[in-house]
Design a protein around this motif. Sequence first.
Motif, PDB file in Angstrom:
ATOM      1  N   UNK A  14     -33.622  16.247 -32.245  1.00  0.00           N
ATOM      2  CA  UNK A  14     -32.930  15.113 -31.628  1.00  0.00           C
ATOM      3  C   UNK A  14     -33.830  13.889 -31.624  1.00  0.00           C
ATOM      4  N   UNK A  15     -33.240  12.727 -31.881  1.00  0.00           N
ATOM      5  CA  UNK A  15     -33.954  11.454 -31.874  1.00  0.00           C
ATOM      6  C   UNK A  15     -33.849  10.850 -30.480  1.00  0.00           C
ATOM      7  N   UNK A  16     -34.960  10.345 -29.977  1.00  0.00           N
ATOM      8  CA  UNK A  16     -34.910   9.704 -28.662  1.00  0.00           C
ATOM      9  C   UNK A  16     -35.098   8.197 -28.798  1.00  0.00           C
ATOM     10  N   UNK A  17     -36.195   7.772 -29.406  1.00  0.00           N
ATOM     11  CA  UNK A  17     -36.550   6.353 -29.416  1.00  0.00           C
ATOM     12  C   UNK A  17     -35.515   5.484 -30.140  1.00  0.00           C
ATOM     13  N   UNK A  18     -35.069   5.923 -31.320  1.00  0.00           N
ATOM     14  CA  UNK A  18     -34.151   5.106 -32.111  1.00  0.00           C
ATOM     15  C   UNK A  18     -32.695   5.563 -31.992  1.00  0.00           C
ATOM     16  N   UNK A  19     -32.436   6.439 -31.042  1.00  0.00           N
ATOM     17  CA  UNK A  19     -31.095   6.971 -30.848  1.00  0.00           C
ATOM     18  C   UNK A  19     -30.056   5.862 -30.701  1.00  0.00           C
ATOM     19  N   UNK A  20     -30.346   4.887 -29.850  1.00  0.00           N
ATOM     20  CA  UNK A  20     -29.367   3.827 -29.549  1.00  0.00           C
ATOM     21  C   UNK A  20     -29.081   2.959 -30.766  1.00  0.00           C
ATOM     22  N   UNK A  21     -30.108   2.651 -31.538  1.00  0.00           N
ATOM     23  CA  UNK A  21     -29.902   1.808 -32.714  1.00  0.00           C
ATOM     24  C   UNK A  21     -28.963   2.473 -33.710  1.00  0.00           C
ATOM     25  N   UNK A  22     -29.137   3.766 -33.943  1.00  0.00           N
ATOM     26  CA  UNK A  22     -28.285   4.469 -34.898  1.00  0.00           C
ATOM     27  C   UNK A  22     -26.857   4.589 -34.382  1.00  0.00           C
ATOM     28  N   UNK A  23     -26.699   4.784 -33.093  1.00  0.00           N
ATOM     29  CA  UNK A  23     -25.342   4.821 -32.531  1.00  0.00           C
ATOM     30  C   UNK A  23     -24.684   3.449 -32.645  1.00  0.00           C
ATOM     31  N   UNK A  24     -25.472   2.395 -32.468  1.00  0.00           N
ATOM     32  CA  UNK A  24     -24.938   1.052 -32.638  1.00  0.00           C
ATOM     33  C   UNK A  24     -24.476   0.810 -34.068  1.00  0.00           C
ATOM     34  N   UNK A  25     -25.232   1.317 -35.043  1.00  0.00           N
ATOM     35  CA  UNK A  25     -24.849   1.158 -36.449  1.00  0.00           C
ATOM     36  C   UNK A  25     -23.570   1.927 -36.760  1.00  0.00           C
ATOM     37  N   UNK A  26     -23.441   3.108 -36.160  1.00  0.00           N
ATOM     38  CA  UNK A  26     -22.215   3.885 -36.366  1.00  0.00           C
ATOM     39  C   UNK A  26     -21.018   3.165 -35.752  1.00  0.00           C
ATOM     40  N   UNK A  27     -21.193   2.648 -34.542  1.00  0.00           N
ATOM     41  CA  UNK A  27     -20.104   1.904 -33.902  1.00  0.00           C
ATOM     42  C   UNK A  27     -19.714   0.699 -34.754  1.00  0.00           C
ATOM     43  N   UNK A  28     -20.694   0.037 -35.323  1.00  0.00           N
ATOM     44  CA  UNK A  28     -20.413  -1.117 -36.200  1.00  0.00           C
ATOM     45  C   UNK A  28     -19.598  -0.677 -37.406  1.00  0.00           C
ATOM     46  N   UNK A  29     -19.977   0.434 -38.006  1.00  0.00           N
ATOM     47  CA  UNK A  29     -19.244   0.937 -39.169  1.00  0.00           C
ATOM     48  C   UNK A  29     -17.798   1.250 -38.820  1.00  0.00           C
ATOM     49  N   UNK A  30     -17.573   1.769 -37.627  1.00  0.00           N
ATOM     50  CA  UNK A  30     -16.221   2.134 -37.211  1.00  0.00           C
ATOM     51  C   UNK A  30     -15.374   0.912 -36.876  1.00  0.00           C
ATOM     52  N   UNK A  50     -26.403  -5.734 -23.461  1.00  0.00           N
ATOM     53  CA  UNK A  50     -27.381  -6.131 -24.466  1.00  0.00           C
ATOM     54  C   UNK A  50     -28.300  -4.947 -24.769  1.00  0.00           C
ATOM     55  N   UNK A  51     -29.341  -5.186 -25.549  1.00  0.00           N
ATOM     56  CA  UNK A  51     -30.277  -4.116 -25.851  1.00  0.00           C
ATOM     57  C   UNK A  51     -30.080  -3.553 -27.245  1.00  0.00           C
ATOM     58  N   UNK A  52     -30.789  -2.470 -27.519  1.00  0.00           N
ATOM     59  CA  UNK A  52     -30.900  -1.926 -28.875  1.00  0.00           C
ATOM     60  C   UNK A  52     -29.547  -1.560 -29.478  1.00  0.00           C
ATOM     61  N   UNK A  53     -28.726  -0.814 -28.752  1.00  0.00           N
ATOM     62  CA  UNK A  53     -27.438  -0.386 -29.297  1.00  0.00           C
ATOM     63  C   UNK A  53     -26.555  -1.593 -29.603  1.00  0.00           C
ATOM     64  N   UNK A  54     -26.502  -2.537 -28.670  1.00  0.00           N
ATOM     65  CA  UNK A  54     -25.609  -3.686 -28.849  1.00  0.00           C
ATOM     66  C   UNK A  54     -26.154  -4.679 -29.873  1.00  0.00           C
ATOM     67  N   UNK A  55     -27.474  -4.725 -30.044  1.00  0.00           N
ATOM     68  CA  UNK A  55     -28.048  -5.514 -31.134  1.00  0.00           C
ATOM     69  C   UNK A  55     -27.619  -4.937 -32.479  1.00  0.00           C
ATOM     70  N   UNK A  56     -27.659  -3.602 -32.586  1.00  0.00           N
ATOM     71  CA  UNK A  56     -27.267  -2.943 -33.836  1.00  0.00           C
ATOM     72  C   UNK A  56     -25.767  -3.072 -34.084  1.00  0.00           C
TER      73      UNK A  56
END
Length: 248
Positions: free
Chosen positions: A193-209, A84-90
């Motif tokens: 480099x982004x730290x705070x929102x890093x996970x959210x953007x990676x989650x969005x990229x994973x979603x796109x893929x 769970x968390x930011x990446x998986x929410x995204x």
Amino acid sequence: MLVLLPPSETKALGGSGAPLDLDLLSYPELNPVRGKLVDALVDLAGDVPVSLAALGLSERQAGEVERNAELRRSPTLPALARYTGVLYDALGLGDFTKVEKARAFARLAVVSALFGVVRGGDPIPAYRLSGGSVLPAVGPLGAVWRPVLEPVLAGADGFVVDLRSSPYTSLARIPGAAVVRVVTEDAKGRRNAVSHFNKAHKGRLARALVTSRAEPADLKGLIKVAAKAGLRIDATGPAAADLIVLSS
């Protein structure tokens, strides 16, 4: 294509799957190390103060130790539903169609301290173990995982996209994988480099893929799929790219 995600410290509780069966996980060659770590974590849970210290937890998080004690008996969930968390929410697994969920289970994998790497649909229990942890009976996890995990990931078929965070990149190097860094870009083109929102953007990229029917076979294809989802990625090398977020 194989997209490697980091795990999360937080996990969804419960589940409807049968208890942990290592033989049901992908990459069975990792099972000897998985079994060793599961046993070590369960044994460690018998001493709560030592567990809290080894796992970097506070006394208020003693419930995490209780979950580790039940590792072999607790119900399981697919890995992408467990984390769970930011990446998986995204990522938004719950919004996927049946076809997209199947695609997510096929294209996404999670590199974790306890299981090495699992496919998105692999059934795992709730647990607590971070990549930087040092188990008293085992030692640093990088030294345990690298000899077995690196050959497995190096042998992955097709294009590999590496979205791991630093505690998990240290568990295995992957020559040739496309490493994506999340950065901001200001009006002068300077990137940081982004730290705070890093996970959210990676989650969005994973979603796109996952939501794309097209399956990128190289960095050029990755950039094209990301662009269709409104994400800007620039190649910075043969196997490196920046996912760019405009700074305010």
